[in-house]
Design an enzyme around this catalytic site. Sequence first.
Site, PDB file in Angstrom:
ATOM      1  CE1 TYR A 693      -4.129  -1.558   0.110  1.00 38.19           C
ATOM      2  CE2 TYR A 693      -3.611  -2.389   2.291  1.00 38.19           C
ATOM      3  CZ  TYR A 693      -4.446  -2.349   1.187  1.00 38.19           C
ATOM      4  OH  TYR A 693      -5.589  -3.100   1.176  1.00 38.19           O
ATOM      5  CB  THR A 724      -2.850  -3.306  -6.619  1.00 40.61           C
ATOM      6  OG1 THR A 724      -4.202  -3.799  -6.630  1.00 40.61           O
ATOM      7  CG2 THR A 724      -2.543  -2.638  -7.946  1.00 40.61           C
ATOM      8  CG  ASP A 725      -2.675  -5.058  -0.228  1.00 40.04           C
ATOM      9  OD1 ASP A 725      -3.683  -5.780  -0.262  1.00 40.04           O
ATOM     10  OD2 ASP A 725      -1.996  -4.893   0.798  1.00 40.04           O
ATOM     11  CD1 TRP A 726      -9.150  -7.185  -2.053  1.00 41.24           C
ATOM     12  CD2 TRP A 726      -7.106  -7.577  -2.840  1.00 41.24           C
ATOM     13  NE1 TRP A 726      -9.165  -8.409  -2.701  1.00 41.24           N
ATOM     14  CE2 TRP A 726      -7.933  -8.676  -3.185  1.00 41.24           C
ATOM     15  CE3 TRP A 726      -5.771  -7.596  -3.246  1.00 41.24           C
ATOM     16  CZ2 TRP A 726      -7.466  -9.780  -3.909  1.00 41.24           C
ATOM     17  CZ3 TRP A 726      -5.309  -8.694  -3.957  1.00 41.24           C
ATOM     18  CH2 TRP A 726      -6.142  -9.763  -4.280  1.00 41.24           C
ATOM     19  CD1 TRP A 727     -10.834  -1.128  -3.936  1.00 44.13           C
ATOM     20  CD2 TRP A 727     -10.243  -2.160  -2.061  1.00 44.13           C
ATOM     21  NE1 TRP A 727     -11.867  -1.982  -3.579  1.00 44.13           N
ATOM     22  CE2 TRP A 727     -11.537  -2.619  -2.438  1.00 44.13           C
ATOM     23  CE3 TRP A 727      -9.657  -2.675  -0.894  1.00 44.13           C
ATOM     24  CZ2 TRP A 727     -12.239  -3.566  -1.700  1.00 44.13           C
ATOM     25  CZ3 TRP A 727     -10.368  -3.630  -0.156  1.00 44.13           C
ATOM     26  CH2 TRP A 727     -11.642  -4.058  -0.569  1.00 44.13           C
TER      27      TRP A 727
END
Length: 803
Positions: A693, A724-727
């Site tokens: 993130y 990606t990490d989530w979002w």
Amino acid sequence: MNRAKIAEIQKKIHAKLARNMLEQAENKAEGERIVTEGMPQMLCTCGEEGIVLLENNGVLPLKREDTLAVFGRCQRDWFYVGYGSGGDVHAPYFISLMDGLANEGIKTDSLLAECYEKWCGEPKNVADHGVWGQWPYYYPEMPLEEQAVKAAADRCTIAAVVIGRAAGEDRENKLEPGSYYLTDEEKRLLNNVCRHFKQVILILNCGNLIDLSFLSGYSFAAVVYAWQLGQESGNALARVLSGTTNPSGKLSDTIAKRYEDYPSSSCFGGYDYNNYEEDIFVGYRYFETYAKEKELYPFGYGLSYTTFELASDSFNYADGHFEVRVRVTNTGSCAGKEVVQIYVCPPKGKLKKAKKNLVGFAKTKLLAPQESETVCVTFSEELFASFDDSGITGYPFAFVMEAGEYTFLVGNSVNADMEAGTWKVEQTRLIEQCESVCAVEEKNRFSAMADKGKIPVSVSGRDLKARILENLPKEITPTGDKGIKLSDVKSGTHTMEEFVAQLSDRELCDLSRGEGSMNCSLGTPGNAGAFGGITEELRAKGIPAIITADGPAGLRIKRYTTLLPCGTAIACTWNTELVEQMFALEGKEIASYNVNVILSPGMNIHRNPLCGRNFEYYSEDPVLSGKIAAAAVRGIQSQGVSACPKHFAANHQEVHRNRHDSRVSEQALREIYLRNFEICVKESKPQNIMTSYNKINGVWSHYNYDLVTTVLRKEWGYEGNVMTDWWMQHAKSPEFPQIKDNAYRVRAQVDVLMPGGWNPKKQKYVFDKDELDSLHKKNGLTRAELQRCAINVLRYALTCIKD
């Protein structure tokens, strides 16, 4: 608006997002409580080998005639793992400490046990697990009158006191009682128990390190760091306490005397950024170099019920590779395992160097009394080469071996002092020429630790825009739909380029994002999301929907699945063979639930003991972290599914994690925070990798061209998919202002946005038009870049096509 008000608003927003996540992915488990064949014993073995015995005056192992008085509510309300995406697994069963003691036949004080069981079962005292990001740090202790302790002492001669601590995602541990420090109630309990019992065993049921300075105020007969060992916790610990299994765990981190003694203590937890002022001197590298006297328990330390003698057998070097053979003899009276650790002591030179650096290790088989084994430890010179980020050696932006004599030491902790051999480098030489990446910006320059106090870190001097333009891929000429299926590529009747040539711009964009939400309807309920064949058009071309699920403590879906020991406990085994075997069983379970990618292992460096997710991660050392992660990946991928090491990179705190900037010198980044990922990539070839993130020196990892394209792909040769990490965060490219968000991400070669950016309220995708709008503009995103990302995704998708 002041900082406190902003933080309050952001906290409310984040809590709402967290609730949405839970609504989508966190439901009660369904189906049978299936236990993977062979897994219980494997979990127990891993747990046993991860437990670290810190102190023992001979009270352990317990004798059959001993009756144990167990104090502390965690005897029942055990912390099996930390909280969050890396821990919230629906285990088919849980073995508490009291369950394990009973299973092992260890006699306990039944009156005391009944008292705890009754109190813990009362509605007002039932353990509250909280909600996302607001989980408990500990469970309040049962008040216990001194008379009750005295009565237990009249019935028993040995006591065990359990101190438990939780850890969790999206928050840090705190320098407060009940988190890093003991509570007053815990102190009263210890005081009373130690007053009335001559033999007291302290058991630490913690995922992270806590303050142990209080040990000096007591005379514990034994101290056991039992970590959080998953669903088999109680059985594993009981087998060690009884002596059925001899403890062989070694610390994967240094335990300092005080929090303030850790080198990052003054530069951790910043809201917007942290300057990594300790530089390369992380963990034992700092203590061994500058502050040996501040160690309470050294890195690599752990006691056994037996004794071992180590003897250096041979030391050889050839073509950049070393081989050290060490003969290990069990000189005690019971069978056990030992960990051989090899450290290099480099000469002083122009570059910063730690006094000692771990370069290799090996764990013996179970050795009977008087039995010997010769273990062979191999490693390359690349593992301890220094990175010159200023050109002071004459080799700018390169790994070099400075001139001088290198001494290699053998031992069973960082206190190793037996010389295995020496190696002399006549003149400084180049090991690997790299490029300058992710350097500190001039405006954010800071001073970091060095031999002569703190000195300013090197700053960026590269032209990233020119680098990107010079390395743009060539477009595959579009052909329109030719009816080629992805299975035709797998069979060899068509090439990948021919398949990609027929994809439209819209299809290329769809391949660069996930389906849109967690708990995707295309996969097993409770999954983390899907990518690949997320539209009917893509599936019509034979691209399968690729299903992901959270890890790393086990498969986090809406089914009953195995809960593994926490990452730190796994690392404390120092047993890569065992780790690979356990994760092979985990891979078998993943495949059985039709999940393709597990978001595991978590492998960020333990920079500071307060990081909320340290329990998921392995170690303060990049070699140990990288080797354990590589073993996990090999095990998972041996079953035809994919691991996904995370979080790439420099993700070391949870506070403001989506916007926080990790400001770190390129030398420290290369030698500490990337080296473990490099080892993992080169030794296990993960098919997927997840970015972090945070920012690294001002650039979010999911937009970081140098991190993903220059280092990961160009220098390390990685050919897999990066997600990606989530979002992700909105941003424009500083080098190409007309490129933003998804287009910015694709240019960096971060192939897939997960879970896809679907906004259920607005019924549309966030970032949906970024790539299409940027195509064909001057210095905008090119179709060739979309095609390149598509190929990275499709390489993995090929492995998901069933024969």
